[in-house]
Design a protein around this motif. Structure first.
Motif, short mmCIF file in Angstrom:
data_model
loop_
_atom_site.label_atom_id
_atom_site.label_comp_id
_atom_site.label_asym_id
_atom_site.label_seq_id
_atom_site.Cartn_x
_atom_site.Cartn_y
_atom_site.Cartn_z
N ARG A 278 110.00 26.33 19.59
CA ARG A 278 110.19 27.79 19.62
C ARG A 278 109.08 28.48 20.40
O ARG A 278 109.28 29.54 20.97
CB ARG A 278 110.26 28.35 18.20
CG ARG A 278 111.58 28.08 17.50
CD ARG A 278 111.72 28.92 16.23
NE ARG A 278 110.63 28.72 15.29
CZ ARG A 278 110.60 27.80 14.32
NH1 ARG A 278 111.62 26.97 14.18
NH2 ARG A 278 109.58 27.71 13.51
N ALA A 279 107.89 27.90 20.43
CA ALA A 279 106.74 28.51 21.10
C ALA A 279 106.71 28.24 22.60
O ALA A 279 105.96 28.85 23.34
CB ALA A 279 105.45 28.02 20.46
N SER B 233 114.93 19.38 3.52
CA SER B 233 113.86 18.85 4.37
C SER B 233 113.53 19.86 5.47
O SER B 233 114.33 20.71 5.81
CB SER B 233 114.29 17.51 4.99
OG SER B 233 115.18 17.74 6.05
N THR B 234 112.32 19.72 6.02
CA THR B 234 111.92 20.63 7.10
C THR B 234 112.78 20.45 8.34
O THR B 234 112.98 21.38 9.09
CB THR B 234 110.43 20.42 7.46
OG1 THR B 234 110.24 19.07 7.80
CG2 THR B 234 109.52 20.85 6.33
N ALA B 235 113.31 19.27 8.55
CA ALA B 235 114.16 19.01 9.72
C ALA B 235 115.41 19.86 9.66
O ALA B 235 115.91 20.34 10.66
CB ALA B 235 114.51 17.54 9.81
N THR B 236 115.95 20.07 8.45
CA THR B 236 117.18 20.86 8.33
C THR B 236 116.90 22.35 8.42
O THR B 236 117.72 23.10 8.91
CB THR B 236 117.87 20.58 6.97
OG1 THR B 236 117.28 19.48 6.33
CG2 THR B 236 119.33 20.36 7.12
N ASP C 53 111.82 24.16 10.27
CA ASP C 53 110.41 24.49 10.09
C ASP C 53 109.49 23.31 10.35
O ASP C 53 108.32 23.35 10.00
CB ASP C 53 110.15 25.02 8.68
CG ASP C 53 110.71 26.42 8.50
OD1 ASP C 53 110.88 27.12 9.51
OD2 ASP C 53 110.96 26.81 7.35
N SER C 54 109.99 22.28 10.95
CA SER C 54 109.15 21.12 11.24
C SER C 54 108.15 21.50 12.34
O SER C 54 108.37 22.44 13.10
CB SER C 54 110.01 19.95 11.72
OG SER C 54 110.51 20.22 13.01
N PRO C 55 107.03 20.78 12.44
CA PRO C 55 106.08 21.06 13.52
C PRO C 55 106.74 20.99 14.90
O PRO C 55 106.45 21.81 15.76
CB PRO C 55 105.02 19.97 13.35
CG PRO C 55 105.07 19.62 11.89
CD PRO C 55 106.53 19.76 11.52
N ALA C 56 107.63 20.04 15.09
CA ALA C 56 108.31 19.92 16.39
C ALA C 56 109.18 21.14 16.66
O ALA C 56 109.22 21.65 17.79
CB ALA C 56 109.16 18.65 16.42
#
Length: 157
Positions: A16-17, A2-5, A8-11
């Motif tokens: 990071r930004a 999953s993106t959470a792991t 790479d999730s939007p959050a």
């Protein structure tokens, strides 16, 4: 996976930004466009991936402006005066003194020069793109253009 792991999730990308430039850790550098100013980078260039640069500019003690005519090859440039005052001359417009609380936008590639500033002048400047070019221009060229009838700048409403 999953993106959470993977992070790479939007959050996670937004986290990071995120940048923070605190006054307590602020460092003004004497390297910059003009030797009579000091510059504090607000880390917006990195956060915007080069789309925008923002810095606080303040007068260097004991240094007076040289007033060279120049222009900036950029898309947007605006300055907000935080303290003191600064006087510029613009091609086709003449001289303007900007004071604490004034905000001005310089059109791309307009020839201009600084004439004077207060000892305590401090400004916030934002420019896009971050990697803009500054080009010195011939004084007689810019001065000749400045002799045209003066048009009043547009006022923000």
């Amino acid at each position: 996976m999953s993106t959470a792991t993977t992070g790479d999730s939007p959050a996670a990308r937004r986290a990071r930004a995120f940048t923070l430039s605190t006054a307590a850790k602020a460092k003004f550098k004497r390297r910059g466009l003009r030797s009579y100013f000091e510059y504090r980078d607000l880390e917006i260039e990195r956060a915007s991936r080069g789309k925008v640069v923002a810095h606080v500019i303040r007068a260097r003690p004991g240094r007076a402006p040289q007033g060279e005519w120049h222009r900036h090859d950029c898309k947007v440039q605006f300055v907000y005066v935080l303290k003191g005052w600064i006087r510029f001359e613009y091609e086709g417009l003449g001289e303007f003194t900007m004071k604490k609380g004034d905000c001005f936008q310089q059109p791309p590639n307009i020839a201009h020069r600084e004439i004077a500033h207060s000892r305590d002048v401090e400004m916030l400047e934002v420019v896009a793109p971050a990697d803009f070019k500054t080009v010195e221009v011939e004084p007689k060229t810019a001065a000749a253009v400045a002799t045209k009838p003066r048009a009043k700048p547009k006022r923000a409403r």
